[in-house]
Motif scaffolding. Structure first.
Motif, PDB file in Angstrom:
ATOM      1  N   LYS A   1     -16.767  68.160  70.019  1.00  0.00           N
ATOM      2  CA  LYS A   1     -15.992  69.319  69.570  1.00  0.00           C
ATOM      3  C   LYS A   1     -14.712  68.859  68.876  1.00  0.00           C
ATOM      4  CE  LYS A   1     -16.342  72.810  72.669  1.00  0.00           C
ATOM      5  NZ  LYS A   1     -15.811  73.479  73.887  1.00  0.00           N
ATOM      6  N   ILE A   2     -14.054  67.893  69.467  1.00  0.00           N
ATOM      7  CA  ILE A   2     -12.788  67.406  68.896  1.00  0.00           C
ATOM      8  C   ILE A   2     -13.036  66.658  67.589  1.00  0.00           C
ATOM      9  CG2 ILE A   2     -10.913  65.761  69.266  1.00  0.00           C
ATOM     10  CD1 ILE A   2     -11.167  66.605  72.262  1.00  0.00           C
TER      11      ILE A   2
ATOM     12  N   THR B   1     -17.200  67.758  74.774  1.00  0.00           N
ATOM     13  CA  THR B   1     -15.796  67.882  74.378  1.00  0.00           C
ATOM     14  C   THR B   1     -15.478  66.927  73.239  1.00  0.00           C
ATOM     15  OG1 THR B   1     -15.437  68.084  76.753  1.00  0.00           O
ATOM     16  CG2 THR B   1     -13.478  68.096  75.356  1.00  0.00           C
TER      17      THR B   1
ATOM     18  N   ASP C   1      -4.791  72.921  74.627  1.00  0.00           N
ATOM     19  CA  ASP C   1      -5.786  73.595  73.791  1.00  0.00           C
ATOM     20  C   ASP C   1      -6.288  72.635  72.709  1.00  0.00           C
ATOM     21  OD1 ASP C   1      -3.950  73.816  71.572  1.00  0.00           O
ATOM     22  OD2 ASP C   1      -2.977  75.398  72.742  1.00  0.00           O
ATOM     23  N   GLN C   2      -7.399  73.006  72.101  1.00  0.00           N
ATOM     24  CA  GLN C   2      -8.093  72.075  71.217  1.00  0.00           C
ATOM     25  C   GLN C   2      -7.236  71.622  70.044  1.00  0.00           C
ATOM     26  OE1 GLN C   2     -12.239  73.003  70.353  1.00  0.00           O
ATOM     27  NE2 GLN C   2     -11.943  72.078  68.335  1.00  0.00           N
TER      28      GLN C   2
END
Lengths: 451, 451
Positions: A112-113, A109, A82-83
Motif C-alpha cells: 500500500k505504501i 501495508t 496515517d498513510q
C-alpha cells in the motif's frame, strides 16, 4: 559547542513537556535533539505520546528518527500514523533505510505504501527488498557517486557536488565504464589531494575490495573487520556496481549478530531479547524449556532404570548435581570456543579434527584435576576413598564426553548451514546430562558390591 | 583488478614455498598479499616459519602485519626477532597500534624497545600507554590534522597534504585554537566541496560529538553505534584535542567486547578463547569448574540432609536433573537479557525493578505451562497425579527463584562495576541448583506422607 549524548535530564524535560501538553516548546526542543536520541526517548513512551512526538517532527527529522527505531516500536508507530505521513517519511529516507523499514511491515501495508509513492522512487527500494535481508544486498545502499575513468578530478568533484545532497557519507567515488562495470575507486582523500586536471584513471585504485550481493552479512562484517574497511562497493556477477555498504551498517550487523548468538546460546529463540511484551518473551523462551523438559525426562527414565542402585547407594544421588554441572560447564566451554571461532572466521570446518583433539586434551587436564579434588573430598569428608575413586572415573568420562559433544555439535551444525550458536542452548547440556548420568550410574552399579 | 580475500589456495602456496625454501618467489608473493592475510597465514605457522616470513617482509609491511596479530602470536614472534627488527617495526607503526603492541609486552622488554627509539617518537606512544587499555585514551590515535579557524579551505588542504603520509584515514580536519582547544571540525566532504577561499570558521561544524579519554571503550562503541560516527575527536577536561578514534578501532572493540561477554557467560576467564596452548586454555576454564565444584558440594550437603526422603521416595531423585535444568535455563535466559541490555545501553540500573517484574512474569507463565506438562506426564506415565502436583509446585518455585537471581545478580554486579557477563557462568546456575534442590526436597519431605 560540544555535542554530547542527550542526558537523562533532557529525557525528563521531554516527558514533562508532553504531560504539560506544551507543544510549541516541545517542537523547538525536538529540533535540537539528535534523531538517535529522539528514537531512544520514543521507545520509552506509550503509543499516544509517540504519535504526538511524530506529529511535531519535521518530515526529514521524522525519517531519520524512523530509521533508528527498533522493529517492535516501528510497527506500533506506523500503525498509529496515517498513510500520507508514512509515505512522506519513507520518501525522505535513504534507500537502504527505506527498504529496512518497508521490510519490517506486513506485505499488504508495504505494498500500500509503495504504490502510493512515485514509481521511480520505489524502484530502488523494490530492488533492495528483493535481496535476502541478511545478505550484502540487504544491507547495501544504492546511492553512489560514479564517474568514468576519462574524467578529470575537477569534473569528479562536480559530480560529487551534484550528488552531495542525496548521498550523506561519501568515502569513495566509484569509477565505472559505460556498462556500469566497476573499474576502480578514488578515495575522497586522494581526490582532495589530486590536481584538478589529473585524469581519474591515473589517480584511481584499480585494486579494491568488493563484495557480492549474496554474501552473508556476517561474512561482510568479518571482511570489513579484517581489512579495516570504511566502505565497500557491492558488485554483481557481471562486475557491475549495484550499491555500496558503509561501516555504520556493518557496526549494526556486528551488534545484531552478537546479540543473536548470545540469545541463541542462552536458549532464547527470539532475536529481539530486550523488548516486547511479557507474553511474546515467554513464547521466545518456552521452546528451549520444552526441549530441556523432554530431554530431562529421558534422564529420569535412565535413572529409573537404576532405582535399585540409588536405593542401595543413596549417596550416589547427592552427586548428581555435581556430575551434571561439571559436564554442562565443560560442554558449554568447548562449544562456546567453537561457536565464537566460527563466527569471527578464526576457525574453518576443516579444523574440526585439530580442535577436537585440543578440546579433549583440555577436558583431560581439567578432568584429572577435578578427579583428584573429588578423591580428596571423599577422603576427608566421607572417609571413603573408594567412592571418590569411582566418582573421579565417572567425572573424567563425563568431561571427556561433554567436550566431545560440545565440539562436534557446533561444527556439525555449521556444516549443514544451521547457526551453531543454537547448540549451547539446551541441546548440548541435555544430551550431556543423559549420557553423563548413564555413565555415572553404570559405574556405580558395576562397583556397588565393592563400596 | 578486483581484490578479494586471500583464498585457501594462496595460503597453501605460501606453505609450499616455505617448505621448498624458495625464498625469492615467497618474498615476491608476500608483497602482493594484504597485511591482514599475511597475519592470518602467520598465525597458522610454527615459530620457525613465522620468523622466516618476518625476515622476508619489508619493514613497512611487517609493521602492518604486526598490528594485525593476536596477542599470543605477537609475543612469540617478538621473542624470536632481534631487537633491531622490533624497533624498526614499531617505529613504522601508527601511534595507537604501536602502543597496543608495546602494551602487550612485559614491562622490561617494552622499556628496552622504547629506549632504543628516538625520544620524540616514543613520546606519543608513552602518552598512549598511560591510558587505561580499555578506555577511549587507550584506543585513540594521536595523529590528527589540525588547522586554525582563520585559515582558508585552500590552506587547510595544504595542511592535509603535508600530513597525508602520516595519517592514513582522514575523515575530519580538526579546528583548534592556540591553546589546542577544539573549536570545531570540517568533514572531508565539506572541505572538498568548499570554495578554496572559504574561511574555515564559516565551513566548520561547531556542533560535534567528542569523547573523553577516560570513557570506557564499550561506551565509546555504543556512542559510535548510536550516532553512526566514523571518527570522533578525543578531548580532555580542558577542551583540548588529544587524539581521535576511528570506526575501525570501534569495530575491534565491539567484536572484542562481544567475545569477552560470550566467554565470561560460558565460564571462560581468559579473553583469548580461541588461541593459546592446551594448558593455558585449561587454566582459563578451571576457575569456573572449581567454583561449580564447591557450589555443587553444597548441593550434595543439602541432599545429604534429605537422605531419608530420597530413600523413602526414590523417584524424587529421578527428577533432580529436570529441576536443575529448568532452573538453570530460566536463570540464564533472564540473566542474558539483562547482560545484553546493559552492554548495548538499552537498560539502565534504574530499570532494575521494572525488569524484575517482567522477568518474574515470564517465569510465572512458563512455570505454569511446565507445571501442567509435569502433571500430565505424572498422570500418563506414572499414574500418580499427586507426585506431579508436588513436582509442579516445586517447578514454579524453582523458576521463580531462578528468574529472580538471574535478574538481580547482573544488575547488582553492574552497580558495583563488575562485568555483569560473569554472572551467567557457574554463579547463577550453581546458586539456582542449591536453592532449587532445597525447595524441591523440602516440598517432597513435607508431602512425603501424602504420596
Amino acid at each position: 559547542m560540544e555535542q554530547t549524548s542527550a542526558s537523562e535530564n533532557t529525557k525528563e524535560i521531554i516527558k514533562e513537556l508532553l504531560s504539560r501538553e506544551d507543544y510549541s516548546v516541545l517542537k523547538a526542543a525536538l529540533v535540537d535533539l539528535h534523531a538517535a536520541d529522539i528514537a531512544e526517548i520514543i521507545s520509552r513512551l506509550d503509543r499516544e505520546e509517540r504519535k504526538k512526538i511524530f506529529d511535531l517532527l519535521q518530515t526529514e527529522k521524522a525519517a531519520l528518527v524512523t530509521a533508528e527505531l527498533s522493529s517492535s516500536v516501528l510497527k506500533e508507530v506506523f500503525e498509529d500514523l496515517d498513510q500520507k505521513q508514512i509515505v512522506d517519511i519513507v520518501q525522505n529516507m535513504d534507500s537502504d533505510d527505506a527498504a529496512d523499514v518497508i521490510g519490517e511491515l506486513d506485505v499488504e501495508t508495504a505494498e500500500k505504501i509503495l504504490s502510493a509513492m512515485p514509481w521511480e522512487e520505489t524502484r530502488e527500494v523494490r530492488t533492495l527488498l528483493g535481496h535476502n535481508e541478511e545478505s550484502a544486498g540487504g544491507i547495501m545502499a544504492v546511492e553512489v557517486v560514479t564517474v568514468s575513468d576519462n574524467q578529470t578530478a575537477a569534473s569528479a568533484l562536480d559530480a560529487l557536488r551534484k550528488k552531495s545532497k542525496e548521498v550523506d557519507d561519501v568515502y569513495n567515488i566509484y569509477v565505472v565504464d559505460s556498462q556500469g562495470v566497476l573499474k576502480g575507486l578514488v578515495a575522497l582523500k586522494d581526490l582532495v589531494l589530486a590536481d584538478p586536471n589529473d585524469k581519474i584513471c591515473d589517480i584511481m585504485d584499480k585494486e579494491f575490495f568488493s563484495v557480492h550481493p549474496e554474501m552473508d552479512q556476517e561474512e561482510v562484517a568479518n571482511y570489513f573487520h579484517k581489512y579495516d574497511l570504511v566502505a565497500a562497493p557491492v558488485v554483481n556477477e557481471k562486475g557491475q556496481l549495484v550499491g555500496r555498504i558503509t561501516v555504520d551498517d556493518v557496526l549494526d550487523v556486528v551488534e545484531e549478530e552478537a546479540s543473536e548468538d548470545i540469545a541463541l546460546m542462552a536458549g532464547i529463540t527470539d532475536e529481539n531479547i530486550v523488548e516486547g511484551s511479557v507474553f511474546k518473551l515467554s513464547m521466545g523462551r518456552l521452546p528451549w524449556l520444552i526441549v530441556a523438559f523432554f530431554g530431562e525426562m529421558v534422564s529420569a527414565t535412565v535413572m529409573h532404570h537404576f532405582s535399585a542402585s540409588i536405593k542401595q547407594v543413596v549417596m550416589s544421588a547427592f552427586f548428581i548435581p555435581l556430575i551434571m554441572a561439571m559436564g554442562g560447564n565443560t560442554g558449554i566451554q568447548s562449544a562456546t570456543d567453537v561457536i565464537r571461532g566460527l563466527a569471527t572466521g578464526d576457525f574453518y570446518l576443516k579444523d574440526t579434527g585439530k580442535r577436537l583433539l585440543k578440546e579433549l586434551s583440555i577436558a583431560m587436564i581439567n578432568g584429572v584435576i577435578i578427579a583428584i579434588l573429588l578423591i580428596a573430598v571423599s577422603y576427608f569428608w566421607m572417609d571413603n576413598v573408594k567412592f571418590g575413586l569411582i566418582l573421579g572415573i565417572a567425572m573424567l568420562a563425563v568431561l571427556f564426553n561433554a567436550a566431545f559433544i560440545g565440539t562436534i555439535v557446533p561444527f556439525f551444525l555449521k556444516s549443514v548451514k544451521v547457526d551453531p550458536a543454537i547448540s549451547t542452548g539446551p541441546f548440548i547440556t541435555t544430551s550431556n546430562d543423559v549420557l553423563g548420568l548413564l555413565v555415572y550410574f553404570s559405574l556405580i552399579t558395576f562397583f556397588a558390591k565393592w563400596l
